[in-house]
Design a protein around this motif. Structure first.
Motif, PDB file in Angstrom:
ATOM      1  N   SER A  70      14.650  42.343  35.976  1.00 31.15           N
ATOM      2  CA  SER A  70      13.740  41.205  36.056  1.00 31.15           C
ATOM      3  C   SER A  70      14.455  40.003  36.661  1.00 31.15           C
ATOM      4  O   SER A  70      15.661  39.830  36.477  1.00 31.15           O
ATOM      5  N   ASP A  93      15.436  37.599  33.382  1.00 29.15           N
ATOM      6  CA  ASP A  93      15.913  38.226  32.147  1.00 29.15           C
ATOM      7  C   ASP A  93      16.993  37.335  31.527  1.00 29.15           C
ATOM      8  O   ASP A  93      18.013  37.072  32.163  1.00 29.15           O
ATOM      9  N   GLN A 112       9.025  38.458  37.520  1.00 31.86           N
ATOM     10  CA  GLN A 112       9.236  37.538  36.395  1.00 31.86           C
ATOM     11  C   GLN A 112       8.792  38.212  35.096  1.00 31.86           C
ATOM     12  O   GLN A 112       7.752  37.880  34.546  1.00 31.86           O
ATOM     13  N   ALA A 113       9.560  39.166  34.617  1.00 32.89           N
ATOM     14  CA  ALA A 113       9.168  39.971  33.463  1.00 32.89           C
ATOM     15  C   ALA A 113      10.074  39.776  32.252  1.00 32.89           C
ATOM     16  O   ALA A 113      10.073  40.598  31.335  1.00 32.89           O
ATOM     17  N   ILE A 152      11.755  42.424  29.638  1.00 31.77           N
ATOM     18  CA  ILE A 152      10.934  43.641  29.733  1.00 31.77           C
ATOM     19  C   ILE A 152      10.836  44.316  28.360  1.00 31.77           C
ATOM     20  O   ILE A 152      11.127  45.483  28.180  1.00 31.77           O
ATOM     21  N   THR A 167       7.326  40.194  26.299  1.00 33.84           N
ATOM     22  CA  THR A 167       6.660  40.016  27.598  1.00 33.84           C
ATOM     23  C   THR A 167       5.275  40.658  27.627  1.00 33.84           C
ATOM     24  O   THR A 167       4.653  40.737  28.677  1.00 33.84           O
TER      25      THR A 167
END
Length: 177
Positions: free
Chosen positions: A124, A127, A151-152, A155, A159
């Motif tokens: 990500s 992150d 833009q996670a 993960i 999220t």
């Protein structure tokens, strides 16, 4: 037959984490470690080796965070890597970064040798536990295909990915190889 082994990271994966959704929905096996809060690398390596030895058929890893670092360390030491068909590595935790190195003693340096099986690393751009350039470098060193999740975050359950069908599609790709 292929055994899918779910490898949570530090502190485990709670019920809303996509890994646990996959365990419930698909019957995959969570590799349960004896101490999620104070992970000892040797203990986690031994436990993973036991599970791989006992698993029926070939094995595919689905690792998150510290689970990714575990896969790399295990692959460098285990005599059972030929049992592994592939690995989906998601949001590796950078245990060499000062804030994690201090909290997770014994997990650095990160093993950087090429993995002896197919792998995909999903990282990500934001992150908090591994910068995107570091995740890309790990993917390169491990010989993993890099997938940018945008833009996670980390993960994880925070999220709100739910079942994370995009990740499961990547797993299916690995299982067909």
């Amino acid at each position: 037959m292929t055994s899918v082994l779910i490898l949570p990271g530090w502190q485990g994966s709670g019920p809303d984490h996509w890994q646990m959704h996959w365990v419930r929905a698909h019957g995959y096996t969570e590799v349960v470690q004896n101490d999620w809060l104070r992970p000892r690398r040797g203990d986690w390596l031994a436990r993973l080796d036991e599970v791989v030895i006992d698993a029926p058929g070939q094995v595919v890893f689905v690792a998150h965070s510290l689970g990714c670092i575990l896969v790399a360390a295990w692959a460098a030491l285990s005599a059972h890597t030929q049992r592994v068909q592939g690995a989906l590595l998601v949001a590796p935790g950078d245990t060499e970064a000062p804030e994690l190195k201090e909290r997770l003693p014994g997990w650095s340096p990160i093993v950087r040798q090429r993995l002896p099986f197919a792998s995909i690393l999903v990282g990500s751009q934001n992150d908090p536990f591994c910068r995107a350039d570091r995740a890309q470098a790990l993917a390169h060193d491990w010989g993993a295909q890099w997938v940018d999740a945008g833009q996670a975050g980390h993960i994880n359950a925070d999220t709100s990915l739910g079942h994370w069908p995009q990740g499961h599609a990547l797993l299916q790709t690995l299982m067909k190889e």
